[in-house]
Design an enzyme around this catalytic site. Structure first.
Site, short mmCIF file in Angstrom:
data_model
loop_
_atom_site.label_atom_id
_atom_site.label_comp_id
_atom_site.label_asym_id
_atom_site.label_seq_id
_atom_site.Cartn_x
_atom_site.Cartn_y
_atom_site.Cartn_z
N SER A 1 0.83 -1.21 0.00
CA SER A 1 0.00 0.00 0.00
C SER A 1 0.86 1.25 0.00
CB SER A 1 -0.87 0.07 1.25
OG SER A 1 -1.54 -1.12 1.45
N ASN B 1 -4.45 6.55 -1.74
CA ASN B 1 -4.00 6.92 -0.40
C ASN B 1 -3.36 8.30 -0.37
OD1 ASN B 1 -5.00 4.88 1.19
ND2 ASN B 1 -3.30 3.50 0.73
N GLU C 1 -5.51 -0.80 -8.03
CA GLU C 1 -4.54 0.13 -8.59
C GLU C 1 -3.40 -0.71 -9.16
OE1 GLU C 1 -4.71 4.27 -6.13
OE2 GLU C 1 -4.02 2.53 -5.00
N HIS D 1 -2.39 -3.21 -6.30
CA HIS D 1 -2.90 -2.79 -5.01
C HIS D 1 -4.40 -3.05 -4.92
CE1 HIS D 1 -3.81 0.59 -1.96
NE2 HIS D 1 -3.49 -0.51 -1.34
#
Ligand code: T1G
Length: 655
Positions: free
Chosen positions: A409, A480, A442, A430
């Site tokens: 991540s 994120n 992702e 991801h």
């Protein structure tokens, strides 16, 4: 058998006295103006020819009719309108039967409903996905469907927009039969149908519905609407079918459709529809063939690894899961099999498919078994040393053409790749937890990733039914990074005077399923805390830094699982905690901040701006290829309401 041309996309041929009309408007046979014109001409032709006893309508290629042409929305209307076509079909003096070869969606399903009979091929599907586009059916769907399947089932189908396969459609009464040779069966049905009286759907008396069941179905749809207008309107119109005349209800349906079609909500959802079709398209991959993928290896069968395993198994892959000990392998197998069981219980997976999945599953402590894998995904602890060491070991085990993917991540996949013998085969995947449910992936295109490696994992993600969004290497990738910017802004506002509950309420009113502090408590506060501690030494000392989250962690408040976080859960329910309010007040005093009030509008405006600014930075840095990709990440990974189109779309003043 000669072909008769009715328009550039509609043609016909006569078979056994029946005019077979084929709609051929690639890619999805949408009801563009020339399709509507062609259909009307075909009906007129069949009516005029004494030798023709019936009409069959079918689609070329793998779709029956994908619906109205969404690209025509907003353009001036062209005659005939779709409702006029439906009226012509329904009122035709000769039997009209739909031979549904593939997807019959929206206006496509409405064409089938207006016919006097419906035969489905095995690849057919039926649905009214209009609410997913922020609109309601606009060509009779809300009135004809309940006449065939009843009010309760129609509320469910139109209110949810879900698609049904032929077996369910038959059970519901939506179709008259299923046949491998749907065309011949439809022709036979049209020939055998007595022309007088024809079973005109609009003329069917609606079956009396159980009032309690209608209420339950209505509530179910509204509960999922999250502030959108279309689902409630769709339900209202379906219910009207049993109260008003067909003519009045159809006029209401058309007016509602037109009004919603021009709404911001519908514009946002159309943006999302086309964004999804764009996502994962990478110019440099044109003509690049993906590698073959049959066996997938997964290292680490915890929550994330097991979720990925279930997604791969249900997509038909063979799977080798690897754990450090036999005991852990047994637990991993158990976790995967329990997740499959849950999918069966909730009706998402057939019992037989679950058994096939288990037959393709091998969970072991012998890492050498990964020698057969075409792609290995690691889902181990997010630590650079752990992942690097694992990839170096894998170098000596997997085939030279096998692909290695990291599910990190926050770590830098370029660093992991650089430590391996073949960095070109390393890529990031991801997934979002629970990985068997969440659509977003992702796909991280690393510095050295080879084009065919990228093409292969994109094809893999699509095979799993996921929505892949390509991004470059940056800390936290697209989602994120935006989430961090958005959280930072939320914390600024809390320090300046808003309460966490004010921020959450504003977000929920905007359409998020949960506010950011509630999400934070669900996910746990300790991982971000550990990251902040790691970054403390390199943080810009002049940048504003809010210490409240650190203070919560120091007090052992790690979120829901510890009973306390931004809120208090000790009663079993989320509650505002005076201790947190006191801690926030202290933090404000320490910085000499005099708290002020925030309106929900200001809260939302500032959070949207923070997201959009970070999104702009991602575009400028070349991390994201297009702003619609950023919208999709936030919608599918972070609860951003789809009917607002995503943060980039909203920032352009659209929602
Ligand atoms: N209009 C215009 N373009 C469309 C389209 C549509 N309805 N559907 C798909 N496309 C384009 C899509 O953008 C893509 O373009 C290409 O076709 C292939 O799509 C009056 C109000 C039919 C199941 O919501 O669900 O009817 O990227 O990759 O996987 O009540 O497309 O190649 O340039 O998705 O084979 C209701 C939407 C409309 C159905 C095929 N209908 N479509 O899936 O191909 S509103 C829908 C789909 C309505 C009436 C009303 C799927 C599909 P490009 P694709 P696919």
């Amino acid at each position: 058998m000669s072909t008769i041309r009715f328009s550039e996309s509609v043609s016909g041929s006569i078979r056994g006295g029946v005019l077979v009309v084929t709609i051929d408007n690639a890619p999805v046979n949408a009801t563009s103006a020339h399709v509507r014109q062609g259909l009307v001409k075909a009906l007129e032709h069949a009516t005029a020819l004494g030798t023709v006893t019936g009409i069959v309508i079918t689609g070329a290629g793998h779709t029956f009719v994908g619906g109205a042409d969404i690209k025509e929305f907003g353009k001036p209307p062209v005659e005939p309108t779709l409702p006029e076509v439906m009226e012509r079909i329904e009122n035709c003096g000769k039997p009209v039967v739909a031979a549904v070869n593939g997807a019959a969606l929206g206006g496509g399903c409405e064409i089938a409903l207006a016919c006097h009979g419906r035969i489905a091929g095995e690849a057919a599907s039926f649905g009214m996905p209009e609410v997913k586009l922020g609109i309601v059916p606009g060509a009779g769907g809300t009135q004809r469907l309940p006449r065939l399947v009843g009010i309760v089932a129609a509320i469910d189908l139109i209110g949810s927009g879900r698609t049904v396969k032929p077996a369910e459609a038959l059970k519901l009464g939506l179709i008259d039969g299923i046949a491998a040779d749907h065309l011949s069966t439809a022709i036979a049905l049209a020939r055998g149908m007595a022309a007088d009286p024809l079973r005109r759907t609009g003329g069917i008396q609606i079956a009396g519905a159980d009032a309690a069941a209608v209420e339950i179905a209505t509530k179910k749809v509204l509960a999922k609407a999250r502030g959108q207008a279309a689902p409630a309107e769709a339900v209202r119109l379906v219910r009207k079918a049993s109260e008003a005349s067909l003519e009045d209800a159809l006029a209401d349906e058309r007016a509602t459709f037109m009004r919603l079609r021009d709404s911001r909500e519908a514009a946002a959802l159309r943006h999302v529809f086309f964004a999804e079709r764009q996502a994962g398209k990478v110019g440099k991959l044109d003509g690049v063939a993906p590698r073959k993928l049959e066996t997938i290896g997964i290292v680490g069968t915890g929550l994330m690894g097991a979720g990925i395993a279930v997604a791969a198994l249900t997509a038909g892959c063979r799977l080798v899961g690897v754990e450090q000990t036999e005991d852990a392998a047994a637990k991993g197998r158990e976790r995967i099999s329990e997740t499959l069981d849950k999918a069966v219980q909730s009706g998402r997976l057939a019992d037989a498919t679950r058994n096939e999945c288990l037959a393709r599953l091998d969970v072991t402590s012998e890492i050498s078994r990964l020698a057969t894998a075409d792609l290995v995904i690691e889902a181990v602890f997010d630590d650079l040393a752990v992942k690097t060491e694992l990839f170096q070991r894998l170098d000596g085990i997997v085939r030279p053409d096998a692909i290695l993917a990291t599910n990190t991540s926050y770590l830098n996949p370029d660093e992991i790749a650089a430590a391996t013998a073949h960095p070109g085969r390393v890529v990031g995947l991801h997934f979002f937890s629970p990985a068997n449910i969440m659509r977003l992936v992702e796909v991280v295109d690393c510095k050295a990733t080879l084009p065919d490696v990228l093409a292969t994992v994109l094809a893999f993600a699509r095979k799993l039914g996921k929505l892949p969004v390509v991004c470059g290497v940056t800390e936290g990738f697209i989602g994120n990074r935006i989430f961090s910017a958005y959280r930072r802004e939320a914390e600024f506002m809390v320090e300046d005077g808003a309460s966490p509950a004010d921020v959450d309420a504003a977000l929920e009113a905007y359409g998020f399923p949960m506010g950011i502090f509630t999400v934070y408590d669900m996910a746990g506060l300790e991982i971000a805390w550990a990251r902040r501690k790691r970054q403390a030494a390199t943080r810009d000392p002049n940048a504003r830094y809010v210490e409240i989250a650190d203070k919560l962690c120091e007090a052992g408040r790690f979120g829901r699982k510890t009973g306390k976080g931004w809120y208090d859960y000790s009663s079993g329910e989320k509650a505002v905690d005076p201790e947190v309010a006191a801690l926030i007040a202290e933090a404000r005093t320490a910085k000499g901040i005099v708290p002020r009030g925030f309106t929900p509008e200001e809260i939302v405006r500032r959070l949207l701006r923070a997201m959009a600014e970070e999104g702009k930075a991602l575009l400028d840095e070349g991390i994201a290829a297009r702003s619609s990709d950023i919208d999709l990440v936030m919608i599918n990974g972070y609860g951003f309401p789809a009917h607002k189109g995503g943060p980039m779309f909203a920032a352009e003043g659209n929602a």
